[in-house]
Design a protein around this motif. Structure first.
Motif, PDB file in Angstrom:
ATOM      1  N   GLN A 385     -25.798  -3.460  10.006  1.00 22.62           N
ATOM      2  CA  GLN A 385     -27.206  -3.071  10.061  1.00 22.62           C
ATOM      3  C   GLN A 385     -27.355  -1.586  10.382  1.00 22.62           C
ATOM      4  O   GLN A 385     -28.205  -0.897   9.813  1.00 22.62           O
ATOM      5  CB  GLN A 385     -27.939  -3.909  11.110  1.00 22.62           C
ATOM      6  N   LEU A 388     -26.610   0.358   7.082  1.00 21.80           N
ATOM      7  CA  LEU A 388     -27.702   0.328   6.114  1.00 21.80           C
ATOM      8  C   LEU A 388     -28.904   1.126   6.591  1.00 21.80           C
ATOM      9  O   LEU A 388     -29.575   1.790   5.793  1.00 21.80           O
ATOM     10  CB  LEU A 388     -28.092  -1.122   5.821  1.00 21.80           C
ATOM     11  N   GLU A 389     -29.185   1.087   7.875  1.00 25.33           N
ATOM     12  CA  GLU A 389     -30.284   1.892   8.415  1.00 25.33           C
ATOM     13  C   GLU A 389     -29.987   3.380   8.247  1.00 25.33           C
ATOM     14  O   GLU A 389     -30.900   4.184   8.057  1.00 25.33           O
ATOM     15  CB  GLU A 389     -30.502   1.561   9.894  1.00 25.33           C
ATOM     16  N   THR A 658     -27.279  -9.752   3.837  1.00 25.63           N
ATOM     17  CA  THR A 658     -27.649  -8.480   4.452  1.00 25.63           C
ATOM     18  C   THR A 658     -28.685  -8.735   5.532  1.00 25.63           C
ATOM     19  O   THR A 658     -29.294  -9.811   5.596  1.00 25.63           O
ATOM     20  CB  THR A 658     -28.203  -7.497   3.405  1.00 25.63           C
ATOM     21  N   THR A 662     -33.510  -3.742   4.840  1.00 31.73           N
ATOM     22  CA  THR A 662     -32.374  -2.857   4.567  1.00 31.73           C
ATOM     23  C   THR A 662     -32.456  -2.139   3.222  1.00 31.73           C
ATOM     24  O   THR A 662     -31.622  -1.267   2.958  1.00 31.73           O
ATOM     25  CB  THR A 662     -31.052  -3.641   4.637  1.00 31.73           C
TER      26      THR A 662
END
Length: 750
Positions: A385, A388-389, A658, A662
């Motif tokens: 996470q 992706l951020e 996911t 995202t």
């Protein structure tokens, strides 16, 4: 008597005066009538005299786009079969000006001819003034009605224009015409020269038919999901009930996908204080803490420069377990250890196993390298996470009991830096999975303590790995220690042919059966065996791709004209036409005509990719595209990798691996109409809502019926409908997700 004579004289004079007055009035009336008739004869009652029918129709319709480099070619055919076009917003057309002129001239009466014409008109004494007057009144009414009609049409068109975004330009493409439009229509049942994952995956159960979404109600009652994962809920990885029923977790079965029987229809809440993500490339170095409010990694890995907390931000110094002093130094160290790796030229698409927060892949963008990073959802809380951020590609996956969702022979390099995978156990089954994914002649970069430390455990692992790599014919081409980070690495090369396999004295591990398909990857159990390498010159994997970026546009060498592509043309032509089509659509519509703020777009997904044309068309943008090939679609994913792009297999009747929020943009070309044959539409749109960020963009191209269903769902989710468009039963929808969340919570815990 005198008085009587005067009376008679006055009467005669009065009669003469009245006669003259009457004649003058009559002549004046004639002048007026003929003048009005002369003026009216020029007012166009039949507009076909002004604008040919085909031209008139086209001027009142929004162009659907045309071939690249032409202006509305083939649009004005005058064919009565053309159906009505509808668009939410339009540009001002020439018809507006035509109508304005007609209305203005009619009101002012300025269409009358000059004096010479009036004189000629008055010379025509054979006309009946009474008849002309009657005809004048009739034609005047007709003209007024026609003008009123044109005014109302213009107002309606202006209202349509005001409903949309004024940024749409006349030349913006929505649907291509001519040859381009053929790409949107695949032959029924046509897979071209490629099989599908559903067929290739031998242990894949037959796809279950479910009720279609026909007859769904327009109104929906949304609730928040009631889960222990709360704002981080991932349906196929947080299925607590299914995980509790597992007989064993020895091989990380609890980290694998376990999708619920009924796909969720609840919405995932937002974290408290969620903000619009920081734009790339600043996001590589810092993100909002409230967007991913997790601190375990700060506690576990802060000393290794993974991530730190600073005020309202999470800071990423660019370090990792094996590169405390920065990823760029480590990347250069790998290159120096083996120059043939040639980042961004020979090595374009790589796989990073156990990626952490993906700083390695994030900094490889500076070397023109695209990295598929993955890690499980484990005690290293939210590492994917975080990635992706930050705007770095990553997925949730684990090397457990099943093959990874990628085709064989596609990654140029596989990288593992302290990835905590026991490669040497159980016949080397996990390393053999990497062998399946690695291109013939590709490299495995292993940076771990057994390479450079002399502890008893490390020595034992190194000996086991050395024996295993020799048995699968991997050649160690480099072994080096980095004095700056005080770590070492070993680099292995996979063979390019079968000569080493044929010379082995022991078949351990054994070769896989000939019938075993190395490209089958959806829910296929791992096996401790090796696949033979291709031998024919026309087989995929025999040749290394051209250097980047040449490989992006080049037709794969194994294509030939006897193969039929997805769109029904010979494969080389199909590939080229697809690329031209998406370059046209992206440049004429997506980039310039729809009002998308591309500076806020980084993470993109093509939910139904064929040859990767959409992603290829975005190559000059600061984005990366996850190409998804559905398991029931032609297996074209190896072609996408051959171009220097990446992606994975997926079944959209299930949740994607996911975290929520995202992706900045989701693109779906004729996905949902096909998907409705197997599963309901509503849970799929709920999944779209889950993975799309607030403020994110959703572009759908599909048939009109499906577009209508999706539009109703999007409206019920309080999304902003930025554009809807249709022609000949084909539609386009562009919507933008809002920050809205319902207040009610489901009573049942998932």
């Amino acid at each position: 008597m005198a008085f009587g004579r005067n009376m008679q004289t006055n009467n005669r004079r009065s009669s003469s005066y009245c006669l003259k007055t009457t004649i003058l009035v009559f002549v004046a009336l004639c002048f007026v009538g003929i003048w009005m008739l002369s003026s009216l004869n020029i007012v166009p009652v039949d507009l076909s005299y002004l604008v040919p029918k085909s031209e008139f129709k086209d001027k009142f319709s929004m162009p659907f786009g045309d071939k690249l480099g032409s202006d509305n070619d083939g649009l004005a055919s005058g064919d009565a079969k053309n159906t009505e076009n509808t668009v939410r917003y339009k540009s001002e057309s020439e018809s507006d000006k035509t109508i304005e002129k007609l209305v203005e001239k009619s009101k002012k009466g300025s269409l009358a001819k000059g004096n010479d014409d009036l004189d000629d008109t008055f010379d025509d004494t054979s006309r009946s003034v009474d008849g002309e007057d009657a005809m004048t009144e009739e034609k005047l009414k007709e003209s007024e009605n026609e003008v009123e009609r044109l005014e109302s049409e213009k107002k309606a068109e202006q209202n349509e224009k005001s409903d949309g975004d004024g940024s749409q330009k006349e030349k913006s493409e929505v649907f291509p015409s001519g040859d381009q439009s053929e790409l949107l229509k695949e032959t029924n049942g046509q897979n071209g020269a490629w099989s599908t994952q559903a067929v290739e995956s031998k242990n894949e159960e037959e796809v279950q038919a479910s009720a279609s979404s026909k007859g769904q109600k327009v109104s929906y009652s949304w609730k928040l999901c009631n889960t222990t994962a709360r704002a981080d809920y991932i349906p196929c990885l947080d299925n607590v009930a299914a995980i509790k029923k597992l007989r064993s977790t020895k091989h990380y079965e609890h980290r694998e996908r376990h999708c619920p029987e009924q796909a969720p229809t609840c919405l995932v809440p937002l974290p408290v204080g969620y903000k619009q993500p920081i734009e790339w490339s600043r996001s590589r170095d810092k993100v909002w803490y409230n967007n991913v409010p997790h601190t375990k990694l700060v506690e576990y890995k802060g000393h290794q420069n993974w991530v730190k907390v600073s005020g309202e931000h999470l800071i990423f110094p660019g370090g990792g377990t094996q590169f405390k002093h920065g990823a760029l130094h480590y990347i250069d160290f790998v290159q120096e250890s083996l120059p043939d790796i040639a980042w961004g030229k020979r090595s374009r698409v790589i796989l990073d196993v156990g990626c952490g927060v993906a700083s390695f892949g994030g900094y490889l963008f500076e070397r023109d390298v695209l990295t598929m990073s993955f890690a499980p959802k484990d005690e290293h809380e939210a590492q994917v996470q975080f990635a992706l951020e930050r705007g770095i590609p990553a997925i949730l996956a684990v090397m457990g009991t099943k093959r990874l969702p990628f085709p064989s022979k596609v990654f140029d390099v596989v990288h593992c830096a302290r990835c905590r995978v026991p490669w040497h156990i159980e016949g080397g089954m996990l390393l053999l999975e990497l062998n399946r994914l690695l291109r013939p002649g590709g490299y495995f970069v292993w940076s771990a303590t057994p390479v450079y430390q002399k502890l008893p455990e490390d020595v034992g692992i190194w000996q086991a790995m050395s024996e295993l790599t020799r048995s699968i014919c991997w050649e160690m081409v480099a072994k080096r220690k980095d004095k700056v980070n005080n770590v070492g690495l070993a680099i292995y090369r996979k063979p390019s042919d079968n000569s080493c396999y044929d010379k082995r004295t022991k078949e351990n591990p054994p070769l896989c059966q000939e019938l075993d398909d190395p490209d089958a990857a959806w829910n296929v159990p791992l096996q401790a065996c090796m696949h033979r390498l291709p031998v024919y010159s026309s087989s995929r994997g025999v040749q290394w791709p051209d250097e980047w970026p040449l490989r992006l546009e080049k037709t794969p060498y194994w294509f030939n004209s006897s193969q039929i592509g997805v769109y029904g043309k010979p494969a080389p032509q199909d590939f080229a036409a697809d690329y031209e089509h998406w370059k046209h659509v992206v440049s004429r519509s997506y980039l310039n005509g729809m009002g998308i703020n591309w500076s806020a777009v980084r993470n993109v997904m093509d939910m139904r990719s064929i040859y990767g044309g959409f992603a290829a068309a975005l190559r000059d943008m600061k984005v990366w595209v996850m190409n998804i090939v559905s398991i029931d679609a032609p297996d074209t994913l190896p072609i996408i990798y051959e171009r220097g792009l990446f992606g994975m297999y997926h079944d959209w009747c299930e949740s994607f691996s996911t975290y929520p929020r995202t992706y900045d943009l989701l693109h779906a070309d004729h996905l949902f109409s096909k998907l409705k044959k197997r599963c309901q539409l509503m849970p799929v749109i709920v999944e779209v809502d889950r993975i799309l960020r607030p403020g994110g963009n959703f572009i759908v191209r599909d048939n009109v019926g499906t577009i209508s269903e999706i539009e109703n769902l999007a409206k019920s989710l309080h999304w902003e409908i930025r554009l809807t468009y249709s022609k000949d039963n084909e539609g386009l929808l562009y919507a933008q997700k809002s920050m809205w969340r319902p207040t009610d919570v489901e009573t049942t815990t998932l």
